[in-house]
Write an enzyme that holds these catalytic residues in place. Structure first.
Site, short mmCIF file in Angstrom:
data_model
loop_
_atom_site.label_atom_id
_atom_site.label_comp_id
_atom_site.label_asym_id
_atom_site.label_seq_id
_atom_site.Cartn_x
_atom_site.Cartn_y
_atom_site.Cartn_z
N SER A 117 0.86 -1.18 0.00
CA SER A 117 0.00 0.00 0.00
C SER A 117 0.90 1.23 0.00
CB SER A 117 -0.87 0.00 1.25
OG SER A 117 -0.04 0.20 2.37
N LYS A 118 0.32 2.38 -0.11
CA LYS A 118 1.11 3.62 -0.12
C LYS A 118 2.03 3.67 1.11
CE LYS A 118 0.71 7.63 -2.68
NZ LYS A 118 0.95 7.07 -3.88
#
Ligand code: GLU
Length: 436
Positions: free
Chosen positions: A204-205
C-alpha cells in the site's frame, strides 16, 4: 535470439513491483544477450495518461534499464483487428452485440481441455480450461482486451521469454489458448513472486507502493534501489547483499528466482541506501544536492564554494539514509540564524556554561593550526584543566553550534564551521554581557 519485454500500462506511475519486473527482464537479457523491448500498454484511452508514460520512461532510465525497442499498443489497433477477423473467419470466435452498445464485440470460444505451463520459476502448472469463460478479444468500442493484445504483440514482437508478476498467472492459460488458436509459437513463461507490504497483504502507499520517481525525489540512489529490488526475489548466494548490477548480470539465473512472496521492507531499503551513500562519489552527491540547497536558499547558485560543499558532503555521507536528509542534517552550516531544538536547549544549555565556553573560545585562538587534530587536543586539554568529563562539554557545545544533539564528530564540525563561526555561536551563551 532472446527477446524479452516489459509491458507497463500507463494508468499510473512505475512502482516497486513494476520496477522489479523491469529489472528481471533487463537482467535476463543482459545475461543472455538479446533485446529488451518496452511496450506501453495504453489501450485504455480513458485511464492512460501521457504523464504516466513520461514518469515510467524517466524512472526506467534513471534506474538504468535502457530498452532496445519501444512500442505503443494504441498505435497497433489495426493489427489486433486483423487477427480478430482471422479468428472470426476460422469460426474460432463469434460476435456479440450487447444492449445499449453501438459496435459488436468479438469473442473467443473457449474449448474445454487442459493446459500445462512449464514456468521457468514455478515449474509445471496445470489449468482446466473448462473453468475459463469465452474470452472477449475486441470490446464493442473497438478496443482490444489485455489478453488478446498481449498475445498478438508478444508473437508479433517475437518475444521469447515472458517474465512478469505472479498476478498474471491466471491470465497465462487464457493467453496460451489464444497462442494456439492463432498458430503462434509459445514463449517461455517466468512468473515472479508477489511483493507484499511489511504487514502482509498487498503493497500500500504506506508500505512502499510509492512511485519510483518519488523515491528519486526522496533522495534514494538508483543503484541502491536496484540492488534492493534484486534482493526482493533473488539472492546472489553466500549471503552477499551488496552487489553491483554488472556482477549480478554475471550471476543471475532466472530459474533460481524465489517462488515465495517477497516482503517489501523499507528499513532494509534505507540500510541499503545508506551503504551506497557511504561509498558514493561526493562530487556527484554535491551535484544532486545543489538544486535542493538552492531551493532552500542555503546557497546561491552562482556564488557558492563547491569544494566546501563537497567537504560537507563527505562529513555527512556515512550517516545519511537518503540524500534528501542532508539539507536538514547540515542546515547549521548554511543558516545565519541557527535553529536550536527546544528539547536540546533545555537539556544541555540551561545551565550556565559561560566560563567553560569562554575558555574554549580562548583555546581555539591559541591553537597552532586550526585543524581537526589540534581542535580535539585543545578540547581535551581544557576538560582536563577543568577536571570535567568530556561529555559534559561535548553535548552543550554541539547543541550551541548545530542546534542538534546528534551529528558528525564534533571536532570535524568545528573545523568545517570555522573558528569565527564557532566562536560566535558559543559566545551567544556567555552570560553577563561578556562577548568573547
Ligand atoms: N500491462 C500489463 C501490466 O502492467 C502487462 C502484463 C504482462 O506483462 O503481460 O500488468
Amino acid at each position: 535470439m532472446v527477446r524479452v519485454r516489459f509491458a507497463p500500462s500507463p494508468t499510473g506511475n512505475l512502482h516497486i513491483g513494476g520496477a522489479r519486473t523491469a529489472l528481471f527482464n533487463w537482467l535476463y537479457v543482459r545475461a543472455k544477450g538479446g533485446k529488451f523491448i518496452l511496450r506501453i500498454e495504453d489501450t485504455d484511452k480513458l485511464r492512460s495518461a501521457p504523464e504516466f508514460v513520461d514518469e515510467i520512461l524517466n524512472s526506467l532510465t534513471w534506474l538504468g534499464f535502457s530498452w532496445d525497442e519501444i512500442y505503443y499498443q494504441s498505435k497497433r489497433f489495426d493489427l489486433y483487428h486483423e487477427y480478430a477477423q482471422k479468428l472470426l473467419k476460422e469460426g474460432k470466435a463469434y460476435t456479440q452485440k450487447l444492449e445499449g452498445k453501438l459496435g459488436e464485440a468479438i469473442i473467443y470460444k473457449v474449448t474445454p481441455g487442459t493446459i500445462i505451463i512449464d514456468d521457468l520459476i514455478r515449474g509445471k502448472i496445470q489449468f482446466d480450461t473448462s473453468l475459463i469463460k469465452d474470452q472477449v478479444l475486441i470490446k464493442s468500442d473497438g478496443t482490444p482486451t489485455y489478453n488478446f493484445a498481449c498475445v498478438v504483440d508478444d508473437a508479433d514482437m517475437q518475444i521469447t521469454h515472458v517474465i512478469r508478476g505472479d498476478d498474471h498467472i491466471s491470465n497465462t492459460p487464457k493467453q496460451v489458448l489464444l497462442y494456439e488458436a492463432l498458430g503462434f509459437k509459445l514463449p517461455q513463461f517466468a512468473h515472479l513472486p508477489l511483493i507484499m507490504g511489511m504487514e502482509g497483504g498487498r503493497l500500500s502507499k504506506r508500505t512502499g507502493a510509492t512511485a519510483i520517481s518519488d523515491y528519486r525525489k526522496m533522495g534514494y540512489l538508483a543503484p541502491a534501489l536496484v540492488n534492493y529490488l534484486l534482493l526482493l526475489s533473488w539472492a546472489p548466494g553466500n549471503d552477499v547483499e551488496l552487489i553491483d548490477i554488472n556482477e549480478a548480470v554475471k550471476l543471475f539465473d532466472v530459474t533460481q528466482v524465489n517462488k515465495t512472496a517477497a516482503t517489501f521492507d523499507l528499513k532494509k531499503l534505507n540500510w541499503m541506501n545508506n551503504q551506497y551513500l557511504k561509498n558514493a562519489d561526493p562530487e556527484k552527491l554535491a551535484d544532486t544536492l545543489i538544486p535542493m540547497l538552492v531551493e532552500k536558499n542555503y546557497i546561491h547558485p552562482d556564488s557558492f564554494d563547491r569544494n566546501y560543499l563537497v567537504s560537507l558532503v563527505k562529513l555527512f555521507q556515512p550517516r545519511l539514509t537518503t540524500i534528501a536528509d542532508f539539507p536538514d542534517w547540515a542546515d547549521f552550516f548554511f543558516v545565519q540564524e541557527l535553529k536550536i531544538e527546544p528539547e536540546a536547549e533545555k537539556k544541555f544549555l540551561s545551565q550556565d556554561l559561560s566560563r567553560e565556553f569562554k575558555l574554549f573560545i580562548e583555546k581555539l585562538d591559541k591553537l597552532g593550526k586550526f585543524d581537526i587534530l589540534n581542535i580535539e587536543e585543545g578540547f581535551r586539554d581544557l576538560v582536563k584543566e577543568l577536571n570535567l568529563e568530556a561529555k559534559t562539554l561535548i553535548h552543550p557545545i554541539r547543541v550551541a553550534l548545530t542546534g542538534k544533539t546528534i551529528g558528525p564528530g564534533l571536532f570535524e564540525v568545528i573545523y568545517c564551521l570555522g573558528k569565527e563561526r564557532t566562536q560566535a555561536r558559543l559566545s551567544r551563551w556567555i552570560r553577563g554581557g561578556s562577548n568573547a
